[in-house]
Motif scaffolding. Structure first.
Motif, PDB file in Angstrom:
ATOM      1  N   THR A 126      48.198  24.450   6.491  1.00 28.38           N
ATOM      2  CA  THR A 126      46.821  25.200   6.197  1.00 28.38           C
ATOM      3  C   THR A 126      47.085  26.149   5.133  1.00 28.38           C
ATOM      4  N   ARG A 127      46.467  26.051   3.998  1.00 26.20           N
ATOM      5  CA  ARG A 127      46.832  27.010   2.959  1.00 26.20           C
ATOM      6  C   ARG A 127      48.052  27.827   2.688  1.00 26.20           C
ATOM      7  N   GLY A 128      48.963  26.611   2.819  1.00 26.45           N
ATOM      8  CA  GLY A 128      50.301  26.750   2.542  1.00 26.45           C
ATOM      9  C   GLY A 128      51.279  27.485   3.417  1.00 26.45           C
ATOM     10  N   GLN A 129      51.027  27.518   4.726  1.00 28.20           N
ATOM     11  CA  GLN A 129      51.583  27.959   5.759  1.00 28.20           C
ATOM     12  C   GLN A 129      51.463  26.956   7.074  1.00 28.20           C
ATOM     13  N   ILE A 130      52.242  26.860   7.951  1.00 29.76           N
ATOM     14  CA  ILE A 130      52.307  26.057   9.209  1.00 29.76           C
ATOM     15  C   ILE A 130      51.190  26.727  10.049  1.00 29.76           C
ATOM     16  N   GLU A 131      50.426  25.799  10.628  1.00 24.33           N
ATOM     17  CA  GLU A 131      49.396  26.459  11.698  1.00 24.33           C
ATOM     18  C   GLU A 131      49.478  25.580  12.870  1.00 24.33           C
ATOM     19  N   MET A 132      49.724  26.277  13.969  1.00 22.62           N
ATOM     20  CA  MET A 132      49.599  25.683  15.370  1.00 22.62           C
ATOM     21  C   MET A 132      48.230  25.147  15.720  1.00 22.62           C
ATOM     22  N   THR A 133      48.292  24.040  16.247  1.00 23.07           N
ATOM     23  CA  THR A 133      46.713  23.195  16.586  1.00 23.07           C
ATOM     24  C   THR A 133      46.345  23.595  18.011  1.00 23.07           C
ATOM     25  N   ASN A 134      47.210  23.757  18.869  1.00 25.65           N
ATOM     26  CA  ASN A 134      47.078  23.862  20.363  1.00 25.65           C
ATOM     27  C   ASN A 134      47.892  25.261  20.870  1.00 25.65           C
ATOM     28  N   ASP A 135      47.276  25.751  21.707  1.00 29.12           N
ATOM     29  CA  ASP A 135      48.030  26.753  22.486  1.00 29.12           C
ATOM     30  C   ASP A 135      49.186  25.910  23.256  1.00 29.12           C
ATOM     31  N   THR A 136      50.397  26.613  23.121  1.00 32.46           N
ATOM     32  CA  THR A 136      51.561  26.223  23.720  1.00 32.46           C
ATOM     33  C   THR A 136      52.206  27.079  24.852  1.00 32.46           C
ATOM     34  N   HIS A 137      52.183  26.350  25.914  1.00 35.36           N
ATOM     35  CA  HIS A 137      53.042  26.718  27.088  1.00 35.36           C
ATOM     36  C   HIS A 137      54.575  26.686  26.791  1.00 35.36           C
ATOM     37  N   LEU A 138      54.982  27.883  26.209  1.00 41.09           N
ATOM     38  CA  LEU A 138      56.681  27.955  25.890  1.00 41.09           C
ATOM     39  C   LEU A 138      57.254  28.108  26.975  1.00 41.09           C
ATOM     40  N   ILE A 139      57.288  28.937  27.580  1.00 42.66           N
ATOM     41  CA  ILE A 139      58.137  29.497  28.779  1.00 42.66           C
ATOM     42  C   ILE A 139      57.254  29.576  30.037  1.00 42.66           C
ATOM     43  N   SER A 140      58.285  29.326  31.236  1.00 43.79           N
ATOM     44  CA  SER A 140      57.572  29.269  32.594  1.00 43.79           C
ATOM     45  C   SER A 140      58.152  30.670  33.289  1.00 43.79           C
ATOM     46  N   ALA A 141      57.586  31.225  34.347  1.00 43.97           N
ATOM     47  CA  ALA A 141      58.106  32.313  34.813  1.00 43.97           C
ATOM     48  C   ALA A 141      59.223  31.785  35.550  1.00 43.97           C
ATOM     49  N   GLY A 142      60.319  32.403  35.701  1.00 43.04           N
ATOM     50  CA  GLY A 142      61.769  32.092  36.454  1.00 43.04           C
ATOM     51  C   GLY A 142      62.544  31.265  35.726  1.00 43.04           C
ATOM     52  N   GLU A 143      62.157  30.856  34.339  1.00 43.77           N
ATOM     53  CA  GLU A 143      63.086  30.403  33.617  1.00 43.77           C
ATOM     54  C   GLU A 143      64.023  31.197  32.653  1.00 43.77           C
TER      55      GLU A 143
END
Length: 320
Positions: A148-165
């Motif tokens: 979008t407009r020359g840059q990367i846009e994330m389309t969804n919220d991403t659960h990247l890291i879980s507690a304890g990992e």
């Protein structure tokens, strides 16, 4: 670099002085707390508390020596607390105020490779500021994107890291690219020592309102048990008096030749309930007028039915 004999002696003397002069202390965990943050905490507590850190072996040895010199002292309990990356905060002030100062000094921190995440990390959707050439990096992490407009846009919220990992290298790199510092670190209160008693720091969460609610609940339970067991107590006396009054009143209203002051109103009500009928809403004088108006309305609504007609407009609607 190990401490010299002079520095060790000075440290031992300082810690023993604190155990003598202060009756309260916090046992705090200082994982991921930097020296600058620790110094700021010392400055905030200046005049009200003293922060003491050191090697666990030195602190345990100092406590043992102090207990040997003062056999009646209860500070020997602190020796078992010297496990992990911990320190002591000695004070004679209000524990609640000191706790607020300790917990308020929290600093955001980036996610470093290999550390254990204390909380879940969710990266919100939206523009990332990364150029389209870095799309492969997001695909490796299985993150859906669009340009979008020359840059990367994330389309969804991403659960990247879980507690304890443990944080991986790619996860740390992504958070660094997005300038996100997901974690915050500060002193973690583990235990509290107060005048010979050692307890968990969560006890400080108990406020006066919590104590009052617990007391009322216990009082209600005691009163219920007392009533069931027919065993009068201070908690159930009000209920016992009320129940006794109800029993006496029930007998009195059935007697014609006996009454007492408090029962008169009940007997009068049972004899003539209409005398106690309320005249609320708009005064009692206009009751008859209101009834007459209602009758008039009803009379107006009754109209003479039109004469019956047949399907061709005839008069009588008789037989065909």
């Amino acid at each position: 670099m190990p401490l010299s004999a002079e520095r060790k002696a000075e440290y031992f003397e300082t810690m023993k002085d604190h155990m003598t002069n202060y009756s309260k202390c916090f046992i705090v965990e200082i994982d991921n707390v930097g020296s600058m943050q620790l110094q700021q905490t010392r400055m905030a507590l200046r005049g009200t508390a003293e922060v003491l850190m050191g090697k666990n072996t030195m602190m345990r040895k100092c406590i043992r020596e102090y207990v040997e010199a003062n056999p009646d002292s209860p500070v020997g309990q602190l020796e078992a607390c010297c496990r992990g990356n911990v320190g002591f905060v000695f004070t004679n002030g209000d524990l609640g105020e000191i706790r607020e100062l300790l917990e308020s000094n929290v600093r955001p921190a980036p996610a470093r490779v290999g550390i254990i995440a204390p909380i879940d990390v969710i990266v919100p959707k939206g523009p990332t500021g990364c150029d389209p050439g870095q799309t492969a990096f997001f695909q490796t992490l299985q993150i859906s994107t669009k340009i979008t407009r020359g840059q990367i846009e994330m389309t969804n919220d991403t659960h990247l890291i879980s507690a304890g990992e443990r944080v991986s290298a790619s996860q740390a790199a992504l958070l660094q690219k997005l300038s996100i510092e997901p974690f915050s670190y500060g002193m973690v209160l583990k235990s509290v020592y107060d005048s010979g008693s050692l307890f968990d720091a969560k006890v400080l969460d108990i406020t006066d309102d919590v104590l009052a609610a617990k007391f009322v609940a216990a009082l209600n339970t005691i009163s219920k048990l007392s009533l069931v067991l027919n065993m009068p107590t201070a908690a159930s006396v009000t209920h016992s008096v009320a129940n006794a009054f109800k029993a006496i009143l029930a007998v009195t209203v059935e007697l014609e030749n006996y009454t007492f002051d408090k029962a008169d109103i009940y007997k009068a009500y049972l004899a003539d309930p209409s005398a106690f009928a309320g005249s609320g809403g708009g005064g009692g004088g206009g009751g008859d007028a209101g009834g007459a108006a209602a009758v008039e309305v009803e009379e107006e609504e009754v109209e003479e039915a039109p004469p019956a007609t047949d399907m061709f407009g005839g008069g009588d609607g008789g037989d065909y």
